[in-house]
Design a protein around this motif. Structure first.
Motif, PDB file in Angstrom:
ATOM      1  N   GLN A   1      34.669  37.209 -33.244  1.00  0.00           N
ATOM      2  CA  GLN A   1      35.122  38.336 -34.056  1.00  0.00           C
ATOM      3  C   GLN A   1      35.685  39.398 -33.158  1.00  0.00           C
ATOM      4  O   GLN A   1      35.021  39.824 -32.225  1.00  0.00           O
ATOM      5  N   PRO A   2      36.870  39.859 -33.434  1.00  0.00           N
ATOM      6  CA  PRO A   2      37.374  40.964 -32.627  1.00  0.00           C
ATOM      7  C   PRO A   2      36.556  42.223 -32.935  1.00  0.00           C
ATOM      8  O   PRO A   2      36.409  42.592 -34.093  1.00  0.00           O
ATOM      9  N   VAL A   3      35.987  42.829 -31.912  1.00  0.00           N
ATOM     10  CA  VAL A   3      35.202  44.040 -32.129  1.00  0.00           C
ATOM     11  C   VAL A   3      35.832  45.153 -31.305  1.00  0.00           C
ATOM     12  O   VAL A   3      36.287  44.941 -30.191  1.00  0.00           O
ATOM     13  N   ASP A   4      35.827  46.320 -31.879  1.00  0.00           N
ATOM     14  CA  ASP A   4      36.432  47.449 -31.206  1.00  0.00           C
ATOM     15  C   ASP A   4      35.422  48.065 -30.244  1.00  0.00           C
ATOM     16  O   ASP A   4      34.566  48.840 -30.636  1.00  0.00           O
ATOM     17  N   ARG A   5      35.499  47.682 -28.946  1.00  0.00           N
ATOM     18  CA  ARG A   5      34.582  48.283 -27.974  1.00  0.00           C
ATOM     19  C   ARG A   5      35.424  48.950 -26.898  1.00  0.00           C
ATOM     20  O   ARG A   5      35.745  48.349 -25.885  1.00  0.00           O
ATOM     21  N   ARG A   6      35.775  50.186 -27.149  1.00  0.00           N
ATOM     22  CA  ARG A   6      36.665  50.903 -26.220  1.00  0.00           C
ATOM     23  C   ARG A   6      35.863  51.342 -25.001  1.00  0.00           C
ATOM     24  O   ARG A   6      35.059  52.249 -25.082  1.00  0.00           O
ATOM     25  N   GLY A   7      36.021  50.645 -23.888  1.00  0.00           N
ATOM     26  CA  GLY A   7      35.271  51.004 -22.684  1.00  0.00           C
ATOM     27  C   GLY A   7      33.892  50.400 -22.725  1.00  0.00           C
ATOM     28  O   GLY A   7      33.313  50.210 -23.790  1.00  0.00           O
ATOM     29  N   SER A   8      33.316  50.114 -21.569  1.00  0.00           N
ATOM     30  CA  SER A   8      32.096  49.332 -21.528  1.00  0.00           C
ATOM     31  C   SER A   8      30.871  50.117 -21.969  1.00  0.00           C
ATOM     32  O   SER A   8      29.877  49.546 -22.365  1.00  0.00           O
ATOM     33  N   THR A   9      30.917  51.449 -21.917  1.00  0.00           N
ATOM     34  CA  THR A   9      29.723  52.206 -22.283  1.00  0.00           C
ATOM     35  C   THR A   9      29.745  52.645 -23.739  1.00  0.00           C
ATOM     36  O   THR A   9      28.743  53.077 -24.283  1.00  0.00           O
ATOM     37  N   GLU A  10      30.904  52.534 -24.375  1.00  0.00           N
ATOM     38  CA  GLU A  10      31.017  53.022 -25.741  1.00  0.00           C
ATOM     39  C   GLU A  10      30.604  51.915 -26.719  1.00  0.00           C
ATOM     40  O   GLU A  10      31.199  50.857 -26.771  1.00  0.00           O
ATOM     41  N   VAL A  11      29.574  52.182 -27.464  1.00  0.00           N
ATOM     42  CA  VAL A  11      29.078  51.184 -28.404  1.00  0.00           C
ATOM     43  C   VAL A  11      29.631  51.468 -29.787  1.00  0.00           C
ATOM     44  O   VAL A  11      29.591  52.593 -30.266  1.00  0.00           O
ATOM     45  N   THR A  12      30.176  50.449 -30.416  1.00  0.00           N
ATOM     46  CA  THR A  12      30.666  50.603 -31.780  1.00  0.00           C
ATOM     47  C   THR A  12      29.491  50.927 -32.696  1.00  0.00           C
ATOM     48  O   THR A  12      28.496  50.219 -32.691  1.00  0.00           O
ATOM     49  N   PRO A  13      29.582  52.020 -33.457  1.00  0.00           N
ATOM     50  CA  PRO A  13      28.458  52.324 -34.343  1.00  0.00           C
ATOM     51  C   PRO A  13      28.300  51.225 -35.394  1.00  0.00           C
ATOM     52  O   PRO A  13      29.258  50.833 -36.031  1.00  0.00           O
ATOM     53  N   THR A  14      27.114  50.722 -35.541  1.00  0.00           N
ATOM     54  CA  THR A  14      26.864  49.697 -36.558  1.00  0.00           C
ATOM     55  C   THR A  14      25.632  50.102 -37.337  1.00  0.00           C
ATOM     56  O   THR A  14      24.849  50.934 -36.903  1.00  0.00           O
ATOM     57  N   LEU A  15      25.460  49.486 -38.496  1.00  0.00           N
ATOM     58  CA  LEU A  15      24.230  49.659 -39.243  1.00  0.00           C
ATOM     59  C   LEU A  15      23.122  48.954 -38.504  1.00  0.00           C
ATOM     60  O   LEU A  15      23.358  48.064 -37.700  1.00  0.00           O
ATOM     61  N   ALA A  16      21.892  49.318 -38.782  1.00  0.00           N
ATOM     62  CA  ALA A  16      20.759  48.686 -38.137  1.00  0.00           C
ATOM     63  C   ALA A  16      20.739  47.189 -38.460  1.00  0.00           C
ATOM     64  O   ALA A  16      21.144  46.765 -39.524  1.00  0.00           O
ATOM     65  N   THR A  17      20.303  46.408 -37.501  1.00  0.00           N
ATOM     66  CA  THR A  17      20.092  44.984 -37.738  1.00  0.00           C
ATOM     67  C   THR A  17      18.601  44.706 -37.568  1.00  0.00           C
ATOM     68  O   THR A  17      17.901  45.492 -36.958  1.00  0.00           O
ATOM     69  N   PRO A  18      18.080  43.581 -38.074  1.00  0.00           N
ATOM     70  CA  PRO A  18      18.840  42.598 -38.862  1.00  0.00           C
ATOM     71  C   PRO A  18      19.073  43.078 -40.283  1.00  0.00           C
ATOM     72  O   PRO A  18      18.335  43.904 -40.797  1.00  0.00           O
ATOM     73  N   ARG A  19      20.114  42.519 -40.905  1.00  0.00           N
ATOM     74  CA  ARG A  19      20.389  42.815 -42.313  1.00  0.00           C
ATOM     75  C   ARG A  19      21.152  41.645 -42.907  1.00  0.00           C
ATOM     76  O   ARG A  19      21.797  40.893 -42.178  1.00  0.00           O
ATOM     77  N   LEU A  20      21.064  41.518 -44.224  1.00  0.00           N
ATOM     78  CA  LEU A  20      21.892  40.552 -44.929  1.00  0.00           C
ATOM     79  C   LEU A  20      23.030  41.303 -45.581  1.00  0.00           C
ATOM     80  O   LEU A  20      22.795  42.236 -46.347  1.00  0.00           O
ATOM     81  N   GLU A  21      24.264  40.924 -45.266  1.00  0.00           N
ATOM     82  CA  GLU A  21      25.417  41.482 -45.970  1.00  0.00           C
ATOM     83  C   GLU A  21      25.754  40.536 -47.104  1.00  0.00           C
ATOM     84  O   GLU A  21      25.993  39.353 -46.879  1.00  0.00           O
ATOM     85  N   LEU A  22      25.718  41.069 -48.324  1.00  0.00           N
ATOM     86  CA  LEU A  22      25.894  40.234 -49.511  1.00  0.00           C
ATOM     87  C   LEU A  22      27.141  40.663 -50.260  1.00  0.00           C
ATOM     88  O   LEU A  22      27.221  41.793 -50.737  1.00  0.00           O
ATOM     89  N   ASP A  23      28.126  39.764 -50.348  1.00  0.00           N
ATOM     90  CA  ASP A  23      29.348  40.025 -51.107  1.00  0.00           C
ATOM     91  C   ASP A  23      29.231  39.290 -52.447  1.00  0.00           C
ATOM     92  O   ASP A  23      29.454  38.078 -52.529  1.00  0.00           O
ATOM     93  N   VAL A  24      28.862  40.048 -53.470  1.00  0.00           N
ATOM     94  CA  VAL A  24      28.566  39.453 -54.776  1.00  0.00           C
ATOM     95  C   VAL A  24      29.794  38.760 -55.369  1.00  0.00           C
ATOM     96  O   VAL A  24      29.672  37.771 -56.101  1.00  0.00           O
ATOM     97  N   SER A  25      30.997  39.243 -55.001  1.00  0.00           N
ATOM     98  CA  SER A  25      32.202  38.627 -55.571  1.00  0.00           C
ATOM     99  C   SER A  25      32.343  37.175 -55.115  1.00  0.00           C
ATOM    100  O   SER A  25      32.921  36.349 -55.820  1.00  0.00           O
ATOM    101  N   VAL A  26      31.819  36.853 -53.944  1.00  0.00           N
ATOM    102  CA  VAL A  26      31.857  35.453 -53.481  1.00  0.00           C
ATOM    103  C   VAL A  26      30.947  34.583 -54.358  1.00  0.00           C
ATOM    104  O   VAL A  26      31.303  33.469 -54.746  1.00  0.00           O
ATOM    105  N   ALA A  27      29.775  35.115 -54.706  1.00  0.00           N
ATOM    106  CA  ALA A  27      28.863  34.359 -55.579  1.00  0.00           C
ATOM    107  C   ALA A  27      29.490  34.140 -56.957  1.00  0.00           C
ATOM    108  O   ALA A  27      29.382  33.044 -57.529  1.00  0.00           O
ATOM    109  N   VAL A  28      30.162  35.174 -57.458  1.00  0.00           N
ATOM    110  CA  VAL A  28      30.838  35.034 -58.755  1.00  0.00           C
ATOM    111  C   VAL A  28      31.906  33.951 -58.662  1.00  0.00           C
ATOM    112  O   VAL A  28      32.049  33.099 -59.545  1.00  0.00           O
ATOM    113  N   ASP A  29      32.649  33.950 -57.539  1.00  0.00           N
ATOM    114  CA  ASP A  29      33.676  32.921 -57.334  1.00  0.00           C
ATOM    115  C   ASP A  29      33.058  31.520 -57.306  1.00  0.00           C
ATOM    116  O   ASP A  29      33.591  30.580 -57.907  1.00  0.00           O
ATOM    117  N   ARG A  30      31.926  31.372 -56.637  1.00  0.00           N
ATOM    118  CA  ARG A  30      31.275  30.055 -56.582  1.00  0.00           C
ATOM    119  C   ARG A  30      30.796  29.623 -57.964  1.00  0.00           C
ATOM    120  O   ARG A  30      30.873  28.454 -58.319  1.00  0.00           O
TER     121      ARG A  30
END
Ligand SMILES: *Cc1c(COP(=O)(O)O)cnc(C)c1O
Length: 390
Positions: free
Chosen positions: A10-39
């Motif tokens: 996955q391309p991740v935006d990490r500008r410079g080695s010390t700069e961490v891309t802000p992310t939500l806390a892990t672990p987590r499940l990302e759930l895209d309900v529209s995919v379930a509807v499609d299935r």
């Protein structure tokens, strides 16, 4: 042995080695309900005329249930709490199938009071229990299956022989219950669309014997087992629909009953991504061990015996990959995801990198422990059309 799990970087935006891309806390499940509807839509289209009852146990998230109900999906439940969750989502309780073959007596009464009408049994004592706790209800008897061809068999615990099913349903009729028909489950993550063939043939035999005895069974519940997209791949859902339709025609001819399915994994599996962070990399006896902040006790129970093999993505950028053991964060030695068949991950994978487990929407959040070793249960973040954390 090492596997060749496909790595999609996955391309991740990490500008410079010390700069961490802000992310939500892990672990987590990302759930895209529209995919379930499609299935759901695809499965319903692959099995025209067959009612689709989503198995709530795979992932009971209220947003998921509500959006499935809104597009006409029905539900398969196994407890009063699941009945209430389905009703809250908008389901008619009379449309539910209560598929747990051995139930608490007070749960049967409670479900009946909530409006459930259709129950599954696989033994005579349970049939008597139903007649007492849910007089006059509709009943399916569950046939056992081999579970062959599935990655997570469900065959050992439940199910009876065709002969027992005849005895059970004749008894049910004598006890004043409405004989609806039969159910079976070919095993979860079933890779072989022909796995439905043998139980459909058995079911046709039982239906014929019941008709000989003056009964009119009308419903065949074909269970779940439809696959999610894990490592190794599976035939498309249309192949399942075609195989099942052909087998129903061959076995039942002019006596084809109404049919329903109870998919869990096949609807919600591909809708989720479990996002975890590498907490340490250790080299031990020439083997690289990668420790994640998610493990067997934070939703990844189905990696036990390495049964379910999730596809992995990482934020590590190195092109070169090598084998490693993948382990969870708790001090329990069972908390190892893949060791017999190691995974291929980038050699520069390091503490702080993300590892995303694809198609992890089924049997993860609901399987997560409440806090083993102080690790919190796996939270869900709704992605796609409407975002939010719960
Ligand atoms: C778990 C379960 C399902 C769902 O199975 P999947 O393999 O996830 O589709 C369906 N029916 C019953 C009775 C179950 O126990």
């Amino acid at each position: 042995m090492t596997s060749t799990l496909p790595i999609v970087r996955q391309p991740v935006d990490r500008r410079g080695s010390t700069e961490v891309t802000p992310t939500l806390a892990t672990p987590r499940l990302e759930l895209d309900v529209s995919v379930a509807v499609d299935r759901f839509v695809r499965l319903a289209a692959a099995l025209p005329g067959t009612g689709v009852h989503y198995a709530v146990k795979a992932n009971p998230h209220p947003r998921l249930l509500a959006e499935l109900a809104a597009v006409g999906c029905r539900f398969d439940v196994a407890s009063p709490a699941e009945v209430r969750a389905a009703v809250r989502a908008g389901a008619d309780p009379a449309s539910l199938v209560y598929s747990n073959p051995v139930k608490r007596r007070d749960h049967v009464a409670e479900a009946t009071a909530l409006g459930v009408r259709l129950f599954v049994v696989d033994s005579l004592p349970e049939t008597v229990k139903l007649a007492e706790a849910a007089p006059g209800c509709q009943v399916l008897s569950r046939l056992s299956t081999s579970g062959e061809g599935s990655d997570w068999p469900l065959s050992r615990k439940y199910g009876c022989s065709p002969e027992e099913a005849v005895r059970i349903l004749l008894t049910a009729d004598r006890l004043g219950l409405e004989v609806a028909g039969l159910s079976f489950h070919v095993g979860s993550q079933q890779r072989d669309p022909e796995a439905w063939a043998a139980p459909i043939v058995s079911a046709a035999r039982v239906f014929a014997l019941l008709r000989d005895n003056g009964l009119s069974p009308w419903l065949l519940d074909l269970g779940g087992g439809f696959p999610a997209s894990y490592d190794g791949g599976c035939p498309p859902v249309t192949a399942y629909g075609e195989a099942i339709d052909r087998r129903l025609d061959d076995a039942f001819g002019d006596h084809r009953p109404e049919t329903i399915v109870e998919p869990g994994r096949g609807i919600v599996g591909d809708a989720g991504t479990l996002v975890s962070t590498v907490i340490g990399v250790v080299h031990r006896g020439g083997v690289r061990w990668v420790f994640l902040d998610a493990g067997v006790f934070t939703g990844l129970v189905e990696t036990l015996d390495e049964a379910i093999r999730y596809r992995l993505q990482t934020t590590a950028r190195g092109a070169e990959t090598g084998p490693c053991v993948l382990a969870g964060p708790t001090c329990d030695s069972a908390d190892v995801l893949y060791e017999q068949q190691m995974v291929q991950l980038p050699l520069d994978l390091a503490e702080g990198d993300e590892v995303r487990l694809q198609s992890a929407g089924a049997y993860t959040t609901c399987y997560s422990s409440v806090g083993f070793n102080g690790f919190a249960p796996l939270p869900t973040r709704i992605t796609g059309p409407v975002a939010g954390v719960s």
